[in-house]
Design a protein around this motif. Structure first.
Motif, PDB file in Angstrom:
ATOM      1  N   GLY A  10       0.821  -1.189   0.000  1.00 58.56           N
ATOM      2  CA  GLY A  10       0.000   0.000   0.000  1.00 58.56           C
ATOM      3  C   GLY A  10       0.859   1.245   0.000  1.00 58.56           C
ATOM      4  O   GLY A  10       2.088   1.173  -0.106  1.00 58.56           O
ATOM      5  N   PRO A  11       0.243   2.402   0.132  1.00 59.46           N
ATOM      6  CA  PRO A  11       1.015   3.636   0.082  1.00 59.46           C
ATOM      7  C   PRO A  11       1.858   3.878   1.322  1.00 59.46           C
ATOM      8  O   PRO A  11       2.693   4.743   1.340  1.00 59.46           O
ATOM      9  N   PHE A  12       1.644   3.095   2.380  1.00 56.45           N
ATOM     10  CA  PHE A  12       2.329   3.324   3.638  1.00 56.45           C
ATOM     11  C   PHE A  12       2.951   2.032   4.161  1.00 56.45           C
ATOM     12  O   PHE A  12       2.571   1.531   5.209  1.00 56.45           O
ATOM     13  N   PRO A  13       3.891   1.422   3.424  1.00 54.78           N
ATOM     14  CA  PRO A  13       4.479   0.171   3.889  1.00 54.78           C
ATOM     15  C   PRO A  13       5.379   0.406   5.091  1.00 54.78           C
ATOM     16  O   PRO A  13       5.812   1.530   5.341  1.00 54.78           O
ATOM     17  N   ASN A  14       5.648  -0.657   5.837  1.00 54.99           N
ATOM     18  CA  ASN A  14       6.542  -0.556   6.978  1.00 54.99           C
ATOM     19  C   ASN A  14       7.965  -0.327   6.494  1.00 54.99           C
ATOM     20  O   ASN A  14       8.453  -1.047   5.649  1.00 54.99           O
ATOM     21  N   GLY A  19      13.678  -9.319   5.839  1.00 54.79           N
ATOM     22  CA  GLY A  19      13.406 -10.647   6.378  1.00 54.79           C
ATOM     23  C   GLY A  19      13.582 -10.680   7.881  1.00 54.79           C
ATOM     24  O   GLY A  19      14.096  -9.748   8.508  1.00 54.79           O
ATOM     25  N   SER A  20      13.205 -11.779   8.500  1.00 60.79           N
ATOM     26  CA  SER A  20      13.272 -11.880   9.948  1.00 60.79           C
ATOM     27  C   SER A  20      14.703 -11.986  10.439  1.00 60.79           C
ATOM     28  O   SER A  20      14.984 -11.704  11.592  1.00 60.79           O
ATOM     29  N   ARG A  21      15.639 -12.399   9.585  1.00 57.78           N
ATOM     30  CA  ARG A  21      17.036 -12.541   9.994  1.00 57.78           C
ATOM     31  C   ARG A  21      17.769 -11.208  10.006  1.00 57.78           C
ATOM     32  O   ARG A  21      18.783 -11.060  10.667  1.00 57.78           O
ATOM     33  N   GLU A  22      17.270 -10.240   9.243  1.00 57.83           N
ATOM     34  CA  GLU A  22      17.936  -8.950   9.155  1.00 57.83           C
ATOM     35  C   GLU A  22      17.593  -8.105  10.372  1.00 57.83           C
ATOM     36  O   GLU A  22      16.485  -8.103  10.865  1.00 57.83           O
ATOM     37  N   VAL A  23      18.578  -7.367  10.836  1.00 55.52           N
ATOM     38  CA  VAL A  23      18.359  -6.418  11.918  1.00 55.52           C
ATOM     39  C   VAL A  23      18.437  -5.034  11.294  1.00 55.52           C
ATOM     40  O   VAL A  23      19.416  -4.701  10.629  1.00 55.52           O
ATOM     41  N   SER A  24      17.421  -4.245  11.513  1.00 55.21           N
ATOM     42  CA  SER A  24      17.364  -2.937  10.886  1.00 55.21           C
ATOM     43  C   SER A  24      17.377  -1.860  11.956  1.00 55.21           C
ATOM     44  O   SER A  24      16.791  -2.029  13.028  1.00 55.21           O
ATOM     45  N   ASP A  25      18.041  -0.758  11.662  1.00 57.23           N
ATOM     46  CA  ASP A  25      18.052   0.377  12.582  1.00 57.23           C
ATOM     47  C   ASP A  25      16.786   1.202  12.436  1.00 57.23           C
ATOM     48  O   ASP A  25      16.472   2.012  13.287  1.00 57.23           O
ATOM     49  N   THR A  26      16.064   1.017  11.333  1.00 53.96           N
ATOM     50  CA  THR A  26      14.847   1.764  11.089  1.00 53.96           C
ATOM     51  C   THR A  26      13.710   1.164  11.902  1.00 53.96           C
ATOM     52  O   THR A  26      13.434  -0.028  11.804  1.00 53.96           O
ATOM     53  N   PRO A  27      13.036   1.991  12.709  1.00 51.80           N
ATOM     54  CA  PRO A  27      11.936   1.438  13.519  1.00 51.80           C
ATOM     55  C   PRO A  27      10.735   1.079  12.641  1.00 51.80           C
ATOM     56  O   PRO A  27      10.505   1.701  11.606  1.00 51.80           O
ATOM     57  N   ARG A  28       9.999   0.077  13.044  1.00 53.37           N
ATOM     58  CA  ARG A  28       8.781  -0.317  12.334  1.00 53.37           C
ATOM     59  C   ARG A  28       7.628   0.540  12.841  1.00 53.37           C
ATOM     60  O   ARG A  28       7.567   0.888  14.001  1.00 53.37           O
ATOM     61  N   TRP A  29       6.715   0.873  11.935  1.00 56.73           N
ATOM     62  CA  TRP A  29       5.558   1.655  12.327  1.00 56.73           C
ATOM     63  C   TRP A  29       4.594   0.768  13.085  1.00 56.73           C
ATOM     64  O   TRP A  29       4.410  -0.412  12.770  1.00 56.73           O
ATOM     65  N   SER A  30       3.916   1.352  14.046  1.00 61.17           N
ATOM     66  CA  SER A  30       2.930   0.589  14.807  1.00 61.17           C
ATOM     67  C   SER A  30       1.640   0.462  14.001  1.00 61.17           C
ATOM     68  O   SER A  30       1.423   1.173  13.018  1.00 61.17           O
ATOM     69  N   PHE A  31       0.794  -0.444  14.444  1.00 64.58           N
ATOM     70  CA  PHE A  31      -0.500  -0.617  13.789  1.00 64.58           C
ATOM     71  C   PHE A  31      -1.286   0.683  13.819  1.00 64.58           C
ATOM     72  O   PHE A  31      -1.931   1.054  12.840  1.00 64.58           O
ATOM     73  N   ALA A  32      -1.213   1.395  14.949  1.00 62.96           N
ATOM     74  CA  ALA A  32      -1.966   2.644  15.078  1.00 62.96           C
ATOM     75  C   ALA A  32      -1.500   3.681  14.055  1.00 62.96           C
ATOM     76  O   ALA A  32      -2.320   4.402  13.475  1.00 62.96           O
ATOM     77  N   ASP A  33      -0.191   3.758  13.809  1.00 61.25           N
ATOM     78  CA  ASP A  33       0.330   4.706  12.823  1.00 61.25           C
ATOM     79  C   ASP A  33      -0.132   4.353  11.409  1.00 61.25           C
ATOM     80  O   ASP A  33      -0.570   5.214  10.650  1.00 61.25           O
TER      81      ASP A  33
END
Length: 141
Positions: A10-14, A19-33
């Motif tokens: 969609g227009p607002f992807p996380n 993948g689950s093995r990757e560690v990202s410094d970028t925070p994931r958006w919450s469901f509410a956001d």
């Protein structure tokens, strides 16, 4: 529709949605956001769909002594277009309730055609023309 446009979910992807093995410094958006962003996009589209029809209906209400669509064919055309318009709006709100915002946006964008046609039918059938619709229909011709 959104997937074919290259938008994936969609227009607002996380962000950082690897993948689950990757560690990202970028925070994931919450469901509410994500929910708030989708709802804002859908409600903006609703406003764009409702405004032209509401404007023509309020202009038609300025002549309460006359009936809208005095001929049977124009009344029938208005009723048919209104039923399609209402069906799409009702279905879009059902999708919003199911958190299926991409389907709701698709239906609301589809309702844009019905909005223009319904507004034009109401403007043509209005017994006393107003200055605002006369100038807008003259400029669109």
């Amino acid at each position: 529709l959104l997937t074919t446009a290259g938008l994936g979910a969609g227009p607002f992807p996380n962000p950082g949605g690897g993948g689950s093995r990757e560690v990202s410094d970028t925070p994931r958006w919450s469901f509410a956001d994500i929910d708030a962003r989708w709802r804002a996009a859908v409600m903006a589209e609703c406003d764009a769909v409702f405004e032209p029809v509401a404007k023509e209906l309020s202009a038609a209400a300025e002549c309460p002594d006359q009936r809208l669509g005095s001929s049977t064919s124009s009344s029938l055309d208005i009723i048919r277009r209104w039923n399609v318009y209402k069906f799409k709006i009702d279905r879009a709100f059902r999708f919003i309730g199911q958190l299926s915002f991409d389907n709701a946006l698709t239906l609301l964008r589809s309702a844009q055609h019905d909005t223009r046609a319904l507004a034009q039918l109401i403007a043509d059938a209005r017994p006393c023309p107003s200055s605002s619709s006369a100038s807008s229909s003259a400029s669109s011709s």
